[in-house]
Design a protein around this motif. Structure first.
Motif, PDB file in Angstrom:
ATOM      1  N   LEU A  88       0.834  -1.193   0.000  1.00 20.59           N
ATOM      2  CA  LEU A  88       0.000   0.000   0.000  1.00 20.59           C
ATOM      3  C   LEU A  88       0.870   1.245   0.000  1.00 20.59           C
ATOM      4  N   HIS A  89       0.668   2.067  -1.027  1.00 19.54           N
ATOM      5  CA  HIS A  89       1.403   3.320  -1.167  1.00 19.54           C
ATOM      6  C   HIS A  89       0.474   4.488  -0.893  1.00 19.54           C
ATOM      7  N   SER A  90       1.036   5.564  -0.317  1.00 17.75           N
ATOM      8  CA  SER A  90       0.243   6.766  -0.130  1.00 17.75           C
ATOM      9  C   SER A  90       1.140   7.991  -0.161  1.00 17.75           C
ATOM     10  N   HIS A 132      10.298   9.529  -1.318  1.00 15.14           N
ATOM     11  CA  HIS A 132      10.518  10.891  -1.800  1.00 15.14           C
ATOM     12  C   HIS A 132      11.999  11.267  -1.811  1.00 15.14           C
ATOM     13  N   GLU A 133      12.505  11.580  -3.009  1.00 11.67           N
ATOM     14  CA  GLU A 133      13.900  11.966  -3.211  1.00 11.67           C
ATOM     15  C   GLU A 133      14.879  10.947  -2.624  1.00 11.67           C
ATOM     16  N   GLY A 134      14.432   9.705  -2.559  1.00 10.23           N
ATOM     17  CA  GLY A 134      15.290   8.638  -2.067  1.00 10.23           C
ATOM     18  C   GLY A 134      15.334   8.508  -0.568  1.00 10.23           C
ATOM     19  N   GLY A 135      14.582   9.345   0.134  1.00  7.11           N
ATOM     20  CA  GLY A 135      14.602   9.274   1.595  1.00  7.11           C
ATOM     21  C   GLY A 135      15.945   9.702   2.151  1.00  7.11           C
ATOM     22  N   GLY A 148       5.786   7.170   1.566  1.00  7.03           N
ATOM     23  CA  GLY A 148       6.950   8.030   1.482  1.00  7.03           C
ATOM     24  C   GLY A 148       6.782   9.275   0.647  1.00  7.03           C
ATOM     25  N   GLU A 149       5.746   9.304  -0.196  1.00  4.93           N
ATOM     26  CA  GLU A 149       5.617  10.424  -1.116  1.00  4.93           C
ATOM     27  C   GLU A 149       5.268  11.709  -0.369  1.00  4.93           C
ATOM     28  N   SER A 150       5.999  12.771  -0.683  1.00  4.35           N
ATOM     29  CA  SER A 150       5.853  14.094  -0.073  1.00  4.35           C
ATOM     30  C   SER A 150       6.385  14.156   1.358  1.00  4.35           C
TER      31      SER A 150
END
Length: 588
Positions: free
Chosen positions: A390-392, A447-450, A417-419
């Motif tokens: 599950l991605h969000s 996001h940006e590779g974390g 991870g996004e945003s």
């Protein structure tokens, strides 16, 4: 087991005369007693109030209450509230109540502003999620769906949340404020609990089942196969799954892709939800004839095809240009229940039988846990090793770890991870909002590779290959260390555990231990912006090592660290927002 509560949960009805002395439950009726679920109802009363309740308990730790209070005669209510007294030693972390993932504050107050309909309090040993509900939409509170707060709990802005700490107890309170009920009037208060963690963490899968996720070019190359990838996510908007949430146009192309990946020993999960629906949908006009049951309404606009054919009363969403065919243009589906869910569930079985998919990649879905249960039931029946991740996007779902908590018993991994701004997040925020660990899951960065150094404190890397904001993040150097160390055989002991056998003398510098017989890998991460020199405190007995016979070696890892040697009593410099991976083992 772990005792979560310090005292029983209380549902309190308070009138202007004081707390109502509700009688013990009477007329208890078992409405359902089946495998995995039990439902009972009851009645209670006072001189002024009649109370009826329904409680549902399910095998996954989900508990739902609906309590209706009815005025026998006119009554002035001072408050109706839910009090949840948790043990202080367990109530370490929380999310919700207006807060991102954090350590539990001494006090907190919040109202029903924003997407706040739930909260979680606990730690990695145990916790409790609570969601407040009414008869409306119960899916995640996405930007597309913004239902009003539950009327009973909100009470025209009078209701809210509170946290109180005292003695041995941390009490979470949802209150509704004052109101008047005339004789015969009633109001229903509904809430749900989920006990966490929902399952045991599958650490081996986290380190072995590595993901390949490359939206437009989903086919891994030979060099990618050598990195140890095991699962391919087939996104939409490519040759093999071109049309969003309708994988029934390019069927031959998708089956060919799946068969090819299977021959290479890889599993394939596809992007497929029901949040929006492509204009390529064969059944589009039949669905349109059903009014707003399935296709959501809106102001129209968007891609020319939509304007020319649908005219008005639709909400345009995803658009994808293709150089060799008409664009993919989607519209938003209506929130809430619809018969399209039945189509969706049945189509999952079809996709397994006819295409051979190995699960789903879910991206900010709009259905609720009931649909997840049905999906998992289909997967377990047709192909028991199917996987759901599950991605969000936190900019879209506003706190996905809170919005999707009741999905967690039925999924295998999170990708929240996004945003996220990893370098601005506290260690508690990482643990609660991103890692999945308090809930029995694990995750990957996005996001940006974390942050590759801080991520290893939670056993996380990015997926291969991952580009975000034009930044290409490469997990392979860390994966190579995993392989050399055989990290899947290690016991992971996070810095959040009381018995972590290696610690530092600085609050902002954390250590997670990966312990094996005869050697241990330690991940050091500095959450502060400044470089810090730290001293290690090591429980040698716990590690099974002799401090006089060991060496501490930091292997060279590309884009991570240069090779280095340390003594156990050295001061180790850790740069701001960076860290070390150090192996402790007997000298050769």
């Amino acid at each position: 087991g772990t005792e979560i509560l310090h005292q029983p949960v209380k549902f309190i009805v308070e009138t202007t005369s004081g707390i109502a002395n509700i009688s013990k439950p009477d007329k208890i009726n078992i409405k359902k007693d089946a495998t995995g679920i039990k439902i009972i109802s009851w009645k209670s009363n006072t001189n002024n109030i009649e109370q009826t309740g329904i409680r549902t308990i399910e095998s996954d730790g989900y508990i739902n209450y609906k309590i209706t209070i009815k005025a026998v005669k006119d009554v002035n209510l001072k408050d109706v509230r839910l009090e949840i007294p948790l043990k202080n030693e367990l109530a370490q972390y929380m999310k919700g109540m207006g807060l991102a993932g954090t350590e539990v504050p001494k006090k907190q107050k919040a109202k029903w502003r924003g997407p706040h309909d739930s909260f979680w309090i606990g730690n990695t040993d145990g916790g409790l999620w609570c969601e407040f509900r009414d008869d409306g939409y119960h899916g995640p509170l996405l930007n597309l769906y913004k239902p009003d707060p539950p009327k009973s709990w909100d009470n025209k802005g009078k209701g809210g949340f509170m946290i109180k700490k005292n003695g041995k107890t941390t009490t979470a309170i949802a209150y509704s404020g004052s109101r008047k009920l005339k004789q015969g009037e009633s109001i229903t208060f509904e809430w749900a609990f989920l006990i966490t963690p929902v399952k045991k963490i599958n650490y081996q899968s986290q380190f072995v089942d590595r993901y390949y996720h490359n939206g437009g070019k989903p086919k891994p190359k030979e060099k990618d196969l050598k990195t140890g990838i095991k699962i391919v996510n087939l996104h939409h908007a490519n040759d093999y799954n071109p049309h969003i949430n309708y994988p029934f146009i390019a069927v031959n192309e998708m089956k060919g892709f799946v068969d090819e990946m299977h021959q290479k020993g890889l599993k394939v999960k596809i992007y497929y939800t029901v949040r929006e629906l492509t204009n390529y949908t064969t059944e589009l006009w039949a669905l349109r004839s059903l009014g707003d049951e399935i296709l959501g309404g809106g102001k129209g606009g968007g891609f020319t095809w939509l304007q020319e054919h649908l005219i008005d009363d639709y909400h345009p969403q995803w658009y994808q240009y293709f150089p060799d065919k008409s664009p993919d243009a989607s519209i938003v589906n209506a929130p809430g229940d619809s018969r399209w869910y039945n189509y969706y569930i049945e189509s999952l079985a079809w996709l397994i039988k006819n295409i051979g998919i190995d699960g789903l990649y879910l991206d900010d879905v709009s259905y609720d846990r009931r649909i997840l249960k049905r999906m998992r039931k289909v997967f377990d029946r047709e192909k028991p090793d199917c996987i759901i991740d599950l991605h969000s996007n936190t900019g879209f779902s506003k706190g996905p770890a809170t919005q999707y908590t009741d999905f967690f018993p039925y999924i295998d991994k999170v990708w929240f991870g996004e945003s996220f701004r990893y370098n601005k997040m506290s260690s508690a925020n990482w643990l609660v909002e991103v890692s999945g660990i308090p809930f029995g899951l694990m995750g990957d960065m996005l996001h940006e590779g974390g942050n590759r150094w801080l991520g290893m404190l939670y056993g996380m890397t990015v997926r291969l290959p991952w580009v975000s904001n034009k930044i290409l993040a490469n997990p392979v150097p860390v994966w190579e260390l995993w392989d050399d160390f055989k990290i899947w055989d290690a016991e992971m002991i996070g810095f959040w555990e009381d018995d972590v056998p290696v610690k530092t003398n600085k609050q902002d510098v954390k250590i997670t231990v990966y312990k094996k017989q005869g050697e241990t890998l330690i991940s050091i991460g500095n959450f502060s912006k400044k470089s810090q020199k730290v001293k290690l405190t090591i429980d040698w007995e716990s590690l099974g090592l002799d401090k006089n016979k060991v060496q501490l070696s930091a292997p060279e890892i590309k884009d991570y660290q240069s090779a280095a040697q340390f003594k156990y009593d050295d001061l180790i410099e850790v740069k701001g927002k960076q860290g070390w991976l150090i192996i402790i083992k007997d000298k050769k």
